[in-house]
Design a protein around this motif. Structure first.
Motif, mmCIF file in Angstrom:
data_model
loop_
_atom_site.group_PDB
_atom_site.id
_atom_site.type_symbol
_atom_site.label_atom_id
_atom_site.label_comp_id
_atom_site.label_asym_id
_atom_site.label_seq_id
_atom_site.Cartn_x
_atom_site.Cartn_y
_atom_site.Cartn_z
ATOM 1 N N ALA A 129 46.289 29.918 37.744
ATOM 2 C CA ALA A 129 46.265 30.941 38.795
ATOM 3 C C ALA A 129 44.924 31.068 39.501
ATOM 4 O O ALA A 129 44.873 31.310 40.710
ATOM 5 N N ALA A 130 43.832 30.905 38.779
ATOM 6 C CA ALA A 130 42.506 31.086 39.377
ATOM 7 C C ALA A 130 41.873 29.773 39.809
ATOM 8 O O ALA A 130 40.743 29.781 40.319
ATOM 9 N N ARG A 135 44.981 27.753 44.394
ATOM 10 C CA ARG A 135 44.869 28.753 45.455
ATOM 11 C C ARG A 135 44.889 28.110 46.843
ATOM 12 O O ARG A 135 45.333 28.737 47.809
ATOM 13 N N ALA A 234 46.270 37.941 31.014
ATOM 14 C CA ALA A 234 45.258 38.154 32.045
ATOM 15 C C ALA A 234 45.480 37.231 33.231
ATOM 16 O O ALA A 234 45.226 37.607 34.382
ATOM 17 N N ASP A 235 45.955 36.024 32.979
ATOM 18 C CA ASP A 235 46.174 35.051 34.058
ATOM 19 C C ASP A 235 47.295 35.492 34.990
ATOM 20 O O ASP A 235 47.252 35.205 36.195
ATOM 21 N N ARG A 237 47.886 38.378 36.061
ATOM 22 C CA ARG A 237 47.324 39.310 37.039
ATOM 23 C C ARG A 237 46.476 38.605 38.093
ATOM 24 O O ARG A 237 46.117 39.215 39.109
ATOM 25 N N ARG A 238 46.172 37.325 37.867
ATOM 26 C CA ARG A 238 45.439 36.537 38.869
ATOM 27 C C ARG A 238 46.368 35.796 39.817
ATOM 28 O O ARG A 238 45.901 35.158 40.758
ATOM 29 N N GLU A 240 47.958 35.996 42.652
ATOM 30 C CA GLU A 240 47.918 36.917 43.783
ATOM 31 C C GLU A 240 48.812 36.496 44.939
ATOM 32 O O GLU A 240 48.849 37.166 45.971
#
Length: 319
Positions: A129-130, A135, A234-235, A237-238, A240
């Motif tokens: 995700a990050a 992205r 946690a990932d 929530r990344r 987006e």
């Protein structure tokens, strides 16, 4: 993978011939990918799950490749992507590395695609995700029959009350080192119970069994250990970008509790669907529903124009 029979009982049309691509991951691993459909068409990237392969997406490829450029790849240790040499090759970091490598090898700079991940493929999207390449290239995503954490604790494969005993038994079953061997009537029944809905037709069970039994034992066991300790909360929530979530109500491996947690945690959840009576193998069990959701994401979040309109714009731009 031979697909399920049509309503008339005939075999489905063969898959179109792919263009093969080898993507080189961060640790030097070579990842086998295949590209279907016309160049310049809207791009879709498919990431399969644990013990599966590109063949798992046969129904989606067959449908989408008519008017999309479909990119599918074998996760490391599956299909035609080699088994990692050692334990360091198995991790969520490696999954994200491989996805980044595939995106870089198959998409142009700044080119956007809709990404769909089933089970471990969905976890791959979460883990990436990050990442910069994710992205850059991901316009929207479908998380299909997947979860971010507590996979063995929430699994319903073992018909016991939730607790330590059920978790330990589930870990033992999913991480069993025994070879699966050839597909037999007994192994088909076991696979159907664990991974598919009770109403799944025999030909769809057969298709899944052939794919799962083809997964190398070393990769199957090693990835089971990664999944048992998975923590991607946690990932999630990344993520987006716009994300849709889909699950079967009869999924024992990643039951709907996971999808509901995803829906609650995602920054931009754009839809959720629970398919009645469908198990874990949603792209095979309910191919029309999965394909329709992918098409919906393409139409909504990619700049898709009819081919005639694109050609007209090109002519006007050249004038």
């Amino acid at each position: 993978m031979p697909g399920p029979r049509t309503a008339s009982g005939t075999a489905p049309a063969p898959l179109p011939h792919p263009r093969e691509v080898i993507a080189v991951s961060a640790d030097g691993a070579r990842v086998h990918a295949e590209v279907y459909g016309p160049e310049g068409a809207p791009a879709v990237v498919l990431a399969h799950g644990w013990t599966c392969s590109i063949a798992f997406w046969a129904e989606q490829i067959r449908d989408l490749a008519r008017d999309h450029r479909v990119i599918a790849y074998d996760q490391r240790g599956h299909g035609r992507t080699p088994v990692p040499a050692g334990p360091s090759g198995y991790s969520t970091r490696a999954l994200a590395d491989d996805l980044e490598a595939v995106l870089a090898a198959t998409l142009g700079p700044g080119e956007r695609a809709v990404l769909a991940g089933h089970s471990m493929g969905g976890m791959t999207l979460m883990a990436a995700a990050a990442r910069p390449a994710f992205r850059e290239h991901a316009a929207a995503a479908l998380l299909c029959s997947t979860g971010p954490s507590r996979l063995t604790a929430e699994s319903l494969v073992v018909p016991l009350r939730a607790g330590g005993l059920r978790t330990r038994l589930t870990q033992g079953i999913l991480g069993a080192r025994a070879p699966l061997g050839p597909v037999t009537p007994v192994s088909r029944r076991i696979l159907k119970y664990a991974t598919m809905g009770p109403g799944s037709p025999a030909e769809r069970v057969d298709a899944c069994a052939r794919i799962v039994h083809a997964c190398p034992r070393r990769a199957r066991v090693a990835w089971s250990h990664v999944l048992a300790g998975l923590d991607l909360d946690a990932d999630v929530r990344r993520l987006e970008l716009p994300v849709a979530v889909l699950v079967g109500t009869a999924d024992r491996l990643t039951p709907p509790v996971h999808s509901r947690a995803l829906v609650a945690a995602l920054p931009r959840c754009v839809g959720t669907e629970e398919l009645a009576g469908v198990g874990h193998m949603t792209p095979v069990e309910a191919p029309e529903a999965v394909t329709a959701r992918i098409r919906e994401l393409v139409t909504t979040y990619l700049d898709v124009q009819p081919q005639q309109g694109r050609q007209q714009e090109q002519k006007e731009g050249a004038a």
